[in-house]
Scaffold this motif. Structure first.
Motif, mmCIF file in Angstrom:
data_model
loop_
_atom_site.group_PDB
_atom_site.id
_atom_site.type_symbol
_atom_site.label_atom_id
_atom_site.label_comp_id
_atom_site.label_asym_id
_atom_site.label_seq_id
_atom_site.Cartn_x
_atom_site.Cartn_y
_atom_site.Cartn_z
ATOM 1 N N LEU A 106 0.842 -1.204 0.000
ATOM 2 C CA LEU A 106 0.000 0.000 0.000
ATOM 3 C C LEU A 106 0.874 1.250 0.000
ATOM 4 O O LEU A 106 1.992 1.248 0.538
ATOM 5 C CB LEU A 106 -0.903 0.010 1.233
ATOM 6 C CG LEU A 106 -1.909 -1.139 1.358
ATOM 7 C CD1 LEU A 106 -2.707 -0.999 2.652
ATOM 8 C CD2 LEU A 106 -2.833 -1.179 0.153
ATOM 9 N N PRO A 107 0.390 2.339 -0.589
ATOM 10 C CA PRO A 107 1.153 3.589 -0.556
ATOM 11 C C PRO A 107 1.168 4.175 0.844
ATOM 12 O O PRO A 107 0.319 3.847 1.687
ATOM 13 C CB PRO A 107 0.383 4.494 -1.532
ATOM 14 C CG PRO A 107 -0.998 3.966 -1.520
ATOM 15 C CD PRO A 107 -0.875 2.486 -1.340
ATOM 16 N N ILE A 108 2.126 5.065 1.083
ATOM 17 C CA ILE A 108 2.336 5.627 2.412
ATOM 18 C C ILE A 108 1.778 7.039 2.473
ATOM 19 O O ILE A 108 1.995 7.854 1.571
ATOM 20 C CB ILE A 108 3.830 5.612 2.773
ATOM 21 C CG1 ILE A 108 4.312 4.151 2.895
ATOM 22 C CG2 ILE A 108 4.107 6.372 4.071
ATOM 23 C CD1 ILE A 108 5.795 4.017 3.156
ATOM 24 N N PHE A 109 1.061 7.344 3.564
ATOM 25 C CA PHE A 109 0.471 8.661 3.733
ATOM 26 C C PHE A 109 1.536 9.751 3.775
ATOM 27 O O PHE A 109 2.626 9.568 4.330
ATOM 28 C CB PHE A 109 -0.326 8.753 5.045
ATOM 29 C CG PHE A 109 -1.540 7.883 5.093
ATOM 30 C CD1 PHE A 109 -2.378 7.747 4.000
ATOM 31 C CD2 PHE A 109 -1.868 7.201 6.263
ATOM 32 C CE1 PHE A 109 -3.507 6.943 4.062
ATOM 33 C CE2 PHE A 109 -2.995 6.408 6.345
ATOM 34 C CZ PHE A 109 -3.820 6.270 5.236
ATOM 35 N N GLU A 110 1.154 10.910 3.252
ATOM 36 C CA GLU A 110 1.930 12.107 3.526
ATOM 37 C C GLU A 110 1.442 12.672 4.853
ATOM 38 O O GLU A 110 0.245 12.600 5.175
ATOM 39 C CB GLU A 110 1.751 13.137 2.416
ATOM 40 C CG GLU A 110 2.626 14.348 2.593
ATOM 41 C CD GLU A 110 2.552 15.295 1.421
ATOM 42 O OE1 GLU A 110 3.302 16.282 1.439
ATOM 43 O OE2 GLU A 110 1.750 15.053 0.517
#
Length: 635
Positions: A560-564
């Motif tokens: 999964l992509p990582i939050f900013e």
């Protein structure tokens, strides 16, 4: 920390006349692709656009509930080895996400086309990639496989009831051996043309609408130079008549610039011309400009070719020694073949009053040519445009005028079969005359229903948020579409007999979970069919994600992509445009319905709600319009 959304920033909670004050009953609408808009793919993307793109826009719809859309903002999905830094976001777009056009790097497209249908066998209204000129699906792009990287930009603008689609496209990328001094650069990169109209019929056959001018010849001693030409197909009627505009002649300055490419030695000729073709500002303008004229193409019965074509007359006759660029555009057409758009014109024949005004053209049965008709404008309305016309001859457009000291656009309609003047409907100020809210229509059906967008606050010194509108000419009923939605379509759910906003929960690649209030607002409506089904654009709140220096999403070990995050380490959210479909549910707005659907529109969060990060409100002030790229400079 505790934060609270500013009520004044709400797009819907504004000081306008509410639903109860409407003089006539209005239909209740539902967002038909609501589940798709809030669906998550790999925890990352909101649907309502194509996978692998940032934004989606609903553009047009036909009687069969087949809609067109355009997706913008390519993202490469790949695992990054460098996830140390957070990319600074300006207006919600990281510099690494921006597509930069250059002759020194491979050309990466940023505009993709899709369709969405009510009767889609897999899922109704799900955006489905629709290739034009060999474009590749952005969701299947692999940066390590050059063949999957698309170099063709495409726009859809119109579709008729037989499924014929029209729009504009660029050519594919071409290369020349590099002769410069930069180490390791192997090629120059260019395209044969930057804007060309096309037709794609229901069977998938594509036809390019090649303008008459595609080459420039300096003199008898110099070979012809390919400049690509310029054409756009804006709309197509039920009889296969396509309307748009073409470049008929190069401007003097464009010729001078191309002459410098012919005599220059810095670049190969085609590459030098490309340096002039790439857009140099936010309006898509290039250094090669054309005299532009409205145009029509009559398709063959099967939509696989052009049977005949006509240039529409300009609204004036330029002097023989004029170097000014005069422009006319065909933007809409009805079944009878009446074309609407705009053209330069001398108002009432006065050469001191040059204007760029709304117009319509009708075919002369005797000569077979088209006759130009100016839509009379008072001098205070210094510019105007017509977008569409229905089969009853009712044309819709907008004009520019200073209201309360500020330049505003105002929606009008005009009966081309009557003798009355144009009408500016009262929008949200029926008791106080014409308001200073800017508004533009985009489509009208044969029932006299008009859709478009309108500003929703009266701030003088600040940018104003906008909302989609629905106007009924027969009843003079003007509505903010957001006020006609069911509570569910506004992002609410009923708990213990009380409407509250739904919460959205998303996990990222680092194991963090973000929970935030659902928030979506219709900001423009671009198309409406005879059944009242509307397509347009909705702004939706979603998480922000990290990108590496190459513009790739930073992916965690779980895929999964990582939050900013902000300075406190809290995840951030932002607002992005998505294609939206609105359909009536068979009911009308009544006192009883209002009492049962008393959900709050201003997205106010409770005092004890602890926001995880902050949301960007840049979308409120910059309507994500996606229309025609403009080339109106007189240089």
């Amino acid at each position: 920390m505790k934060l609270k959304l500013d009520k004044a920033l709400s797009l819907v909670a504004v000081g306008v006349i509410g639903v109860l004050q409407g003089a006539n009953a209005a239909s209740i609408y539902e967002i038909k692709n609501l589940d798709e808009i809030y669906s998550q793919t790999d925890g990352a993307e909101l649907i309502g656009t194509l996978q692998g793109t940032r934004s989606g826009y609903g553009m047009a719809i036909n009687a069969n509930n087949e809609s067109l859309g355009v997706a913008k903002g390519k993202k490469y999905l790949s695992v990054s080895e460098d996830d140390d830094g957070v990319i600074d976001i300006e207006d919600g777009i990281a510099p690494e996400e921006r597509v930069v056009l250059s002759i020194n790097t491979p050309i990466k497209a940023n505009n993709f086309t899709f369709t969405a249908e009510d009767n889609d066998p897999s899922k109704p209204w799900l955006p489905t990639f629709d290739s034009v000129n060999g474009t590749t699906d952005p969701g299947l792009t692999d940066p390590d496989v050059p063949a999957t990287i698309n170099s063709v930009d495409v726009y859809f603008f119109g579709i008729n009831d037989t499924g014929v689609k029209v729009g504009s496209m660029t050519s594919k990328e071409l290369t020349e051996p590099y002769t410069g001094s930069t180490a390791d650069q192997e090629f120059w990169y260019y395209r044969d043309f930057e804007e060309r109209g096309f037709v794609k019929n229901a069977d998938g056959t594509e036809t390019a609408l090649v303008p008459t001018l595609t080459e420039y010849v300096k003199d008898d001693e110099t070979p012809a130079v390919n400049v690509g030409g310029y054409s756009v197909a804006a709309k197509v009627n039920a009889n296969g008549l396509v309307v748009g505009y073409v470049g008929t002649e190069l401007s003097k300055n464009a010729k001078d610039r191309i002459d410098s490419c012919i005599t220059g030695t810095t670049y190969p000729l085609d590459v030098c011309v490309q340096t002039l073709q790439f857009p140099y500002n936010q309006y898509g303008n290039s250094y090669i400009n054309y005299q532009v004229r409205g145009y029509v193409w009559q398709l063959t019965a099967d939509g696989t070719g052009v049977e005949s074509e006509n240039q529409l007359p300009l609204g004036l006759t330029p002097s023989s020694d004029s170097s000014f660029i005069y422009t006319a555009q065909g933007l809409g057409v009805n079944t009878a073949g009446t074309v609407v758009g705009r053209s330069h014109v001398y108002r009432r024949g006065n050469k001191d009053k040059l204007a760029y005004d709304a117009a319509y053209w009708t075919k002369n049965d005797t000569t077979g040519e088209y006759d130009y008709h100016w839509i009379d404008m008072i001098d205070d309305r210094y510019q105007s445009i017509a977008y569409d016309i229905n089969d009853n001859g009712i044309l819709v457009g907008s004009y520019k005028q200073y209201l309360q000291g500020y330049e505003r656009d105002k929606f009008f309609y005009f009966d081309t079969k009557g003798t009355a003047e144009l009408v500016t409907p009262f929008d949200f100020s029926s008791s106080a005359g014409i308001s200073d809210l800017s508004s533009k229509p985009k489509d009208i059906n044969n029932k006299g229903q008009v859709v478009g967008y309108i500003e929703t606050t009266h701030d003088k010194e600040k940018p104003r948020p906008k909302a989609g509108f629905l106007f009924d000419k027969e009843t003079d009923d003007f509505r903010n579409l957001n006020q006609l939605l069911t509570c569910e379509s506004k992002g609410f759910e009923k708990v213990d007999d009380k409407w509250i906003r739904k919460t959205v929960e998303v996990a990222d690649g680092s194991g963090k979970t973000l929970t935030y209030n659902a928030d979506l607002v219709i900001v423009e409506a671009n198309g409406i069919n005879e059944e009242g089904v509307i397509v347009g654009t909705v702004s939706v709140r979603k998480p922000q994600y990290k990108f590496d220096s190459n513009g790739n999403l930073v992916i965690g070990d779980n895929g999964l992509p990582i939050f900013e995050v902000n300075g406190y380490g809290d995840p951030l959210t932002s607002y992005l445009p998505r294609s939206v479909v609105l359909q009536t549910n068979g009911d009308e707005v009544t006192d009883e319905w209002l009492a049962a659907n008393n959900c709050v529109d201003n997205n106010e969060e409770p005092d004890d709600y602890e926001r995880k990060g902050a949301a960007s409100f840049a979308w409120l002030f910059a309507l994500p319009l996606l229309w025609f790229r403009r080339r109106y400079s007189n240089t």
